[in-house]
Design an enzyme around this catalytic site. Structure first.
Site, PDB file in Angstrom:
ATOM      1  N   GLY A 145       0.832  -1.199   0.000  1.00  0.00           N
ATOM      2  CA  GLY A 145       0.000   0.000   0.000  1.00  0.00           C
ATOM      3  C   GLY A 145       0.864   1.244   0.000  1.00  0.00           C
ATOM      4  CD  GLU A 146       4.378   2.603   2.724  1.00  0.00           C
ATOM      5  OE1 GLU A 146       5.575   2.823   2.482  1.00  0.00           O
ATOM      6  OE2 GLU A 146       3.962   2.324   3.868  1.00  0.00           O
ATOM      7  N   GLY A 147       0.837   3.812  -1.610  1.00  0.00           N
ATOM      8  CA  GLY A 147       1.127   4.399  -2.914  1.00  0.00           C
ATOM      9  C   GLY A 147       2.336   3.839  -3.622  1.00  0.00           C
TER      10      GLY A 147
END
EC number: 2.4.2.21
Length: 340
Positions: A304-306
């Site tokens: 996650g987290e881009g």
């Protein structure tokens, strides 16, 4: 202004009348592509990406101000013990982002990407979706509006990511509500749920969708009832980018769920978006297929987290650079296959 004046009304109006691609910019890009020193189609998806950039930015393909925007939220449903990590980790990771210590920071440095972090009322988790809506309509609409501000500083490529303990549970519930099937089809380990914890996660998703089942025909209601603040904010950011002709890269399972809500409201709502990568979360590929998209990368990531969108931004930058920087056959003095 609508007659009802309800909080979602402005978003319903926007979703009904989305701007389309710039056909003139697309034609110009295609004309140039035919003149570049390469066999037609030899750069594969890079050529498609360059055309996509032109169509949705309304100019020659270029990426000069790429931005990664990460939205962080906490979830009341996490109280059910569905993840190995406590909700306090969301705030701790936001601080890690700010200090430059997370994976996304390093990827942004490597690809020369801007980074903004938006923490969304982390001290006030959303409602427990097994027994109540995650958000009121007013709060959900306000969070969508806040997400629209992600582009306020100016960007020409928006990469969307998130952070939120419990949010793969949220994403699974959204997908189950939108697409049906079984909870098992959509629930995966997330940050590491296994065994009894994974079974609880499946049960929670089933219970949540069943509790709200009479209100799930409207995608915005799905968002507020089963979603979270980072879901609403990412949806708002995607919508704002469309209005301002900014191409978007969507990250993983959770970001894809946010995007899916917009497509459910308007089938063309994600035409300006690409999926950065397919994550290792089991439901992600199914969710991408439902959107009719093909991810740019498949690296077995599930952070996650881009991170996946940020890595894909490097490919998009390369596509733009190839299109604008390559010489034409005439400039290079190279014989074109169609001219001899």
């Amino acid at each position: 202004m609508s007659v009802t004046g309800l909080p979602f009304d402005d978003f319903r109006v926007l979703l009904r009348d989305l701007p389309g691609p710039d056909s003139q910019a697309l034609v110009a890009a295609r004309d140039r592509d035919r003149q570049l020193t390469k066999p037609p189609g030899s750069l594969g998806r890079l050529e498609e990406i360059a055309m996509w950039l032109a169509a949705w930015s309304g100019r020659a393909p270029a990426v000069n101000r790429p931005l990664v925007a990460i939205f962080a939220g906490n979830h009341g449903v996490a109280r059910h013990g569905i993840t190995p990590f406590p909700s306090s980790v969301t705030q701790q990771m936001v601080e890690n982002f700010a200090a430059g210590g997370a994976a996304i920071n390093q990827i942004c440095v490597a690809h020369d990407l801007g980074l903004k972090i938006f923490d969304l009322a982390l001290d006030y988790p959303t409602g427990d979706i097994t027994v109540e809506p995650a958000l009121s309509e007013r709060d959900c609409a306000a969070t969508m509006a806040f997400g629209m501000e992600a582009i306020a500083g100016g960007t020409d490529l928006l990469c969307l990511g998130e952070m939120g303990i419990g949010n793969t549970t949220i994403a699974a519930a959204i997908n189950l509500a939108l697409y049906g099937g079984s909870a098992e089809d959509w629930v995966g380990p997330g940050t590491g749920s296994q065994g009894e914890m994974l079974e609880r996660k499946i049960a929670v998703v089933k219970q949540a969708v069943e509790f709200h089942r009479d209100h799930l025909s409207d995608p915005l209601e799905v968002m507020r009832r089963l979603g979270g603040r980072e879901i609403a904010a990412m949806a708002g950011a995607i919508l704002a980018a469309r209005m301002e002709r900014i191409p978007v890269l969507i990250d993983g399972y959770v970001a894809t769920a946010a995007a899916a809500l917009l497509k459910a409201a308007n089938p063309s709502a994600l035409d300006h978006c690409l999926i950065g990568h397919v994550s290792a979360e089991p439901g992600h590929l199914k969710a991408i297929d439902k959107l009719g998209k093909t991810p740019l990368l498949a690296l077995g990531m599930r952070l996650g987290e881009g991170t996946g969108a940020a890595l894909a931004a490097g490919i998009v930058k390369a596509a733009a650079a190839s299109h604008t920087g390559m010489a034409t056959f005439e400039q290079a003095g190279v014989t074109n296959a169609g001219t001899h």
